[in-house]
Design a protein around this motif. Sequence first.
Motif, short mmCIF file in Angstrom:
data_model
loop_
_atom_site.label_atom_id
_atom_site.label_comp_id
_atom_site.label_asym_id
_atom_site.label_seq_id
_atom_site.Cartn_x
_atom_site.Cartn_y
_atom_site.Cartn_z
N LEU A 179 2.45 11.92 12.15
CA LEU A 179 2.24 10.70 12.93
C LEU A 179 1.58 9.61 12.08
N HIS A 180 1.95 8.38 12.36
CA HIS A 180 1.35 7.25 11.66
C HIS A 180 0.02 6.84 12.28
N GLN A 181 -0.21 7.20 13.53
CA GLN A 181 -1.48 6.96 14.22
C GLN A 181 -1.85 8.24 14.97
N PRO A 182 -3.14 8.57 15.05
CA PRO A 182 -3.53 9.81 15.75
C PRO A 182 -3.17 9.77 17.23
N LEU A 183 -2.73 10.90 17.73
CA LEU A 183 -2.47 11.11 19.15
C LEU A 183 -3.24 12.34 19.62
N CYS A 184 -3.27 12.54 20.92
CA CYS A 184 -3.87 13.73 21.49
C CYS A 184 -2.78 14.59 22.10
N GLY A 185 -2.83 15.88 21.84
CA GLY A 185 -1.86 16.80 22.41
C GLY A 185 -2.42 18.20 22.39
N TRP A 186 -2.19 18.93 23.46
CA TRP A 186 -2.68 20.29 23.58
C TRP A 186 -1.49 21.23 23.73
N ALA A 187 -1.70 22.50 23.46
CA ALA A 187 -0.62 23.48 23.53
C ALA A 187 0.06 23.41 24.90
#
Length: 679
Positions: free
Chosen positions: A334-342
């Motif tokens: 990713l070019h910018q941080p994201l949030c993601g969980w399993a």
Amino acid sequence: MIIGTAGHIDHGKTTLVKALTGVDTDRLPEEKQRGISIALGYAYLETPDGQRLGFVDVPGHERLVHTMLSGATGIDHALLLIAADDGVMPQTREHLALLSLLGIDHGTVVLTKIDRADEALRAQRRAEVAELLAHTGLCASPVFEVSAATGQGVDILREHLLAQARGFGRRDPSGQGFRLAVDRVFSLSGVGTVCTGTAYAGEVSLGEELQLVPPAAGQAPRTARVRSLHAQNATASQARAGQRVAIGLAGVDKDQVTRGQWWVAPEVALWTDRIDVRLRLWFDEARPLRSGTPVHVHLGASQTTGSVAVLGTLDGEPLDAIQPGNEALVQLVLHQPLCGWAGDRVVLRDASATRALAGGTVLDPFAPVRYRRTVQRLAELKALLLPTAAQRLEGLLAQAPLGVDVQRFAAAQGVARSVRAAWLAQALPSDDSVCTVPGLEGPLWALGPVQTAQGRLAALERLALYHQQQPDELGPDLARWRRLSLPRLAEPLWRALVHQMVARGEVVITGAAAHLPAHGVQLSALDQRLAQRVLPKLLDAGFEGAWARDLAKESGEAEALVRTTLARLAQRAELFQIVKDLYYAPAHVESLARLARGAVADHGEVTAATFRDLTGLGRKRAIQVLEFFDRVGLLRRVGDAHKLRPDCKLFLDEDEPLASEPPTPSRPPPIHNPSPGAP
């Protein structure tokens, strides 16, 4: 249950929602003026049993697909609208593709504006719908014909949706940390900042604290207290997964929150710029998906650009490209941080953001930069495909040669703090077949059964070789022993493995040295005589210690002979060598260690200046003592300060408790897990 609309622009989504609920979801002046939806709209429908159905009305314009995805992510039931006069249009196809790639397989198809079409045309549209849905998860969806303008079919559709809600299984929030994807932010007089969104997991109550992630670049996550709650448009004291939620927050301004961020329970706060994903390429794509393909990544209510790295098949075999309609393991850079969980759904669109490309589920938000295509890493990802978090942990322990950071794994799985200890106790064996690092919320690290046995064997073999090569030494200190035997093993796990070997009687720790039980340094009669003359002088030297040459001069013995005896005494832990030829009596080292522990207890760390003032030593000597404590494993250096290793029992009386240490942040470092076995 949350129902989301989908369909081409001007096919009657907003009008139908108003007919079903009585609420006009177009609230902006520009929407009223232009007659189209621009932002997400929300409405609610009371059920006979006192529940509320939430409706998310999305824009249909092709330039607002990113907004549509923000609303569609997290819905339980899709309402796909197709105007009877227009039929299937481009955005109809793209919205359907997006719903399918989001994994939404519960839905209803609505032929709208039937007052504008005769029976023959409506029959044609039904055939088009059947063909359209044939290769999607919504292929079995019922089709209803309505006219919002005349009211025809609206009541029947409403009853159908109510029946769907009655049969819909409520999400179980237990065991999961609260997570809400923000899609609207505004201020209300007397309330303050309000954030609305879909609750993805867990539950939250009034007065609890939440963290905002991802934070602004270079900043820590903001923390705010829940001041008020609305769930499904009703005042509530608690909100839970599967509801549309509005949270009034204390401690944050409206301008500090943007759509796409998440409010989460602190223990599951994370953000990442690399995600390992199980991905399916849309069946209608014209070409395979290859590594390096630029994409738009949509996750929750957020989006960014990035690129794809194809890793392998779901069976763990190497793969160069994904064929249309097939699934594979990929890494999203990713070019910018994201949030993601399993388990979270992710959707990819092409580089020009004109069509849906692929969709899948998050496997590991802490994806490694290096060794991402190795056989080892693919085996770990295969373990992460297992259905439950406990099974994934068990599978991961069987594969990870360097163990698992259990608390970080729990955060990635979204496991709530309140259940972590019990969850981990159930997921991990209770005997010493595994090696674990204990913590307040359960194990901090864990090493699988096979890896634990192999690690003990490698360490003991290397220690035996050390004794063979250095017969005059008692043994290496723990740091050196680790470098010689298991240099890539995380230090907390290494110390836990050593404690396990000590408990099993396989190793003896004497002072700072480790040795096999049968090995020891024997003193000659001459050594014993010199020791009796030297040790009192060390006691008199206090915190300053004594140099070998000074001890030799004061005792009237040859310097070489005294130096040899001092080295043997140090190997037996009867004195300590701080730097070369500088020795301390054990009692003074223990006193200095107590001062260091006290400074850490008061301030969280100890610096050279603080230690100098506590001990009365000069700055140089204070630094030398602190570096000795780093070397033997009592402290660890972080920048210009030194922190206590909470699992270390060196220089600690048996009745003294181990010190606690604040938990490490959930955010991984920029270069994450360079080793293939540290998932």
